[in-house]
Design a protein around this motif. Structure first.
Motif, PDB file in Angstrom:
ATOM      1  N   LYS A 192      28.389  33.885  48.792  1.00 26.58           N
ATOM      2  CA  LYS A 192      28.436  32.614  47.308  1.00 26.58           C
ATOM      3  C   LYS A 192      28.014  31.591  47.592  1.00 26.58           C
ATOM      4  CE  LYS A 192      33.099  34.317  48.063  1.00 26.58           C
ATOM      5  NZ  LYS A 192      34.474  34.216  48.644  1.00 26.58           N
ATOM      6  N   LEU A 193      28.183  31.244  45.666  1.00 24.57           N
ATOM      7  CA  LEU A 193      26.948  29.734  45.606  1.00 24.57           C
ATOM      8  C   LEU A 193      26.472  28.717  46.740  1.00 24.57           C
ATOM      9  CD1 LEU A 193      25.271  28.560  43.396  1.00 24.57           C
ATOM     10  CD2 LEU A 193      27.456  27.080  43.314  1.00 24.57           C
ATOM     11  N   PRO A 194      27.346  28.253  47.844  1.00 22.43           N
ATOM     12  CA  PRO A 194      27.388  27.394  48.832  1.00 22.43           C
ATOM     13  C   PRO A 194      25.741  28.028  49.346  1.00 22.43           C
ATOM     14  CG  PRO A 194      29.605  27.011  48.676  1.00 22.43           C
ATOM     15  CD  PRO A 194      28.796  29.027  47.669  1.00 22.43           C
ATOM     16  N   GLU A 198      22.577  26.723  50.275  1.00 24.65           N
ATOM     17  CA  GLU A 198      21.944  26.280  51.972  1.00 24.65           C
ATOM     18  C   GLU A 198      20.707  27.026  52.184  1.00 24.65           C
ATOM     19  OE1 GLU A 198      23.954  26.267  56.118  1.00 24.65           O
ATOM     20  OE2 GLU A 198      24.970  27.568  54.350  1.00 24.65           O
ATOM     21  N   GLY A 199      20.771  28.403  52.084  1.00 26.31           N
ATOM     22  CA  GLY A 199      19.716  29.476  52.058  1.00 26.31           C
ATOM     23  C   GLY A 199      18.415  29.270  51.974  1.00 26.31           C
ATOM     24  N   ALA A 221      25.941  34.447  41.175  1.00 31.46           N
ATOM     25  CA  ALA A 221      25.866  33.278  42.128  1.00 31.46           C
ATOM     26  C   ALA A 221      26.134  32.273  41.743  1.00 31.46           C
ATOM     27  CB  ALA A 221      26.379  33.760  44.182  1.00 31.46           C
ATOM     28  N   GLY A 222      24.497  32.223  41.864  1.00 36.77           N
ATOM     29  CA  GLY A 222      23.277  31.445  41.372  1.00 36.77           C
ATOM     30  C   GLY A 222      22.478  31.451  39.624  1.00 36.77           C
ATOM     31  N   VAL A 223      22.398  32.907  39.053  1.00 34.42           N
ATOM     32  CA  VAL A 223      21.290  32.564  37.738  1.00 34.42           C
ATOM     33  C   VAL A 223      23.158  33.079  36.883  1.00 34.42           C
ATOM     34  CG1 VAL A 223      19.723  33.996  36.562  1.00 34.42           C
ATOM     35  CG2 VAL A 223      19.464  33.066  38.865  1.00 34.42           C
ATOM     36  N   VAL A 224      23.308  32.970  35.847  1.00 37.68           N
ATOM     37  CA  VAL A 224      24.213  33.506  34.609  1.00 37.68           C
ATOM     38  C   VAL A 224      23.244  34.520  34.161  1.00 37.68           C
ATOM     39  CG1 VAL A 224      25.507  32.643  32.848  1.00 37.68           C
ATOM     40  CG2 VAL A 224      25.549  31.356  35.250  1.00 37.68           C
ATOM     41  N   ALA A 235      24.568  26.050  37.178  1.00 38.91           N
ATOM     42  CA  ALA A 235      24.926  23.821  36.839  1.00 38.91           C
ATOM     43  C   ALA A 235      24.654  23.817  38.666  1.00 38.91           C
ATOM     44  CB  ALA A 235      26.096  23.226  36.659  1.00 38.91           C
ATOM     45  N   THR A 236      25.033  24.278  39.622  1.00 39.47           N
ATOM     46  CA  THR A 236      24.847  23.386  41.042  1.00 39.47           C
ATOM     47  C   THR A 236      23.339  23.568  41.629  1.00 39.47           C
ATOM     48  OG1 THR A 236      26.916  23.710  41.475  1.00 39.47           O
ATOM     49  CG2 THR A 236      25.545  23.670  43.345  1.00 39.47           C
TER      50      THR A 236
END
Length: 315
Positions: A192-194, A198-199, A221-224, A235-236
């Motif tokens: 997931k995104l967090p 973190e990675g 989770a990171g790329v729309v 966004a994050t």
């Protein structure tokens, strides 16, 4: 040490004896093999060649002396093609991409249209040569500090919850620098995104700096929306890139060559780290990461076979 006994060379006289014992005395292949001290495969092969040449009787018709018999049985070996028209290699390359289509099938179809055409070996060699000429690949030469590639390994590691005894999979985040192949690996409880953020942050801290670009997998989770030059990022994830002053380049879907370095690094991590941990039990992510860090240090300090230096030395 005794010398190895050399196999006896079969002569035309042996072939005549095979035909005589088979057609005059009615012996089987095994009996002929035992009588003449010749392998059963050789006897069967000569009998097949004789049948194809129309020789299924004994004695042989007049005029079949030694030279004529040898020419009749072995004249077809090495026959050059009579039909020199070449196949449509572009069409063959397209057909090979279709499900279930093989080179053998395409060659059979080619020979059905050209009975005196080229043989199967020639056909395969020229198809491969055509694909090498037309399937051009680009060799990417990475500059130091230019790119960090990141992805998750397909293999997971089981972690046991000591309170409940439930086993859950730990996902392995992998990052690699393009120029030196310096590798980083980190276990997390999910993708997931967090954990994804973190990675990335831990990898940059491990390398001690920020590369100009981060080439990553198009993880949802990171790329729309994954576009090479205008990607739509979470966004994050975009905020992390802005804070780190780097550029995020998500790879295209089902294009592993876009991140070939990390694809190779994932394979190495699975073989040199995860494989060594397969028989160990872990009761927390922290314990697993401590074991990974120890083996990761060994991996980065081990000289690479074809380079002669370690990843750490190149870095």
């Amino acid at each position: 040490m005794p010398r190895r006994k050399q196999a006896r060379r079969t002569s035309v006289r042996d072939i005549q004896a095979i035909l005589r014992l088979t057609h005059e005395q009615g012996l089987s292949v095994r009996e002929v093999s035992e009588r003449l001290k010749i392998s059963k495969t050789t006897v069967s092969t000569y009998l097949l060649r004789a049948r194809e040449a129309g020789l299924s009787c004994w004695p042989l018709p007049p005029g079949h002396h030694d030279a004529a018999l040898e020419r009749l049985l072995f004249g077809r070996a090495g026959r050059p093609p009579q039909d020199l028209s070449e196949p449509n290699f572009a069409l063959i390359a397209r057909e090979l991409k279709r499900k279930g289509v093989t080179l053998t099938l395409l060659w059979q179809e080619y020979r059905a249209a050209h009975p005196d055409g080229y043989g199967y070996t020639w056909f395969c060699e020229h198809v491969a040569a055509f694909e090498r000429r037309t399937s051009a690949t680009f060799r990417n030469r990475h500059a130091a500090g230019a790119v960090m590639q990141t992805d998750y390994a397909g293999q997971t590691v089981p972690v046991i919850d000591p309170a409940t005894g439930i086993i859950y999979p730990a996902h392995i985040f992998v990052a690699v620098l393009g120029a030196s192949n310096l590798t980083f690996a980190f276990a997390s409880s999910s993708q997931k995104l967090p954990d994804w953020i973190e990675g990335q942050v831990r990898a940059l801290a491990f390398f001690g700096g920020v590369t100009r670009a981060i080439v990553c997998d198009n993880l949802k989770a990171g790329v729309v929306k994954a576009l090479w030059f205008e990607p739509t990022l979470n966004a994050t994830f975009a905020a992390m890139a802005e804070h780190s002053e780097t550029t995020i380049l998500p790879t295209r879907s089902r294009k592993p060559r876009d991140k070939a370095k990390v694809e190779g690094a994932v394979l190495i991590v699975e073989r040199w780290i995860l494989a060594r941990l397969r028989n160990r039990s872990f009761f927390s992510i922290a314990e697993l990461n401590a074991a990974i860090a120890e083996l990761l240090e060994e991996l980065n300090n081990r000289p690479m076979r074809h380079v002669g230096q370690s990843r750490r030395e190149l870095f």
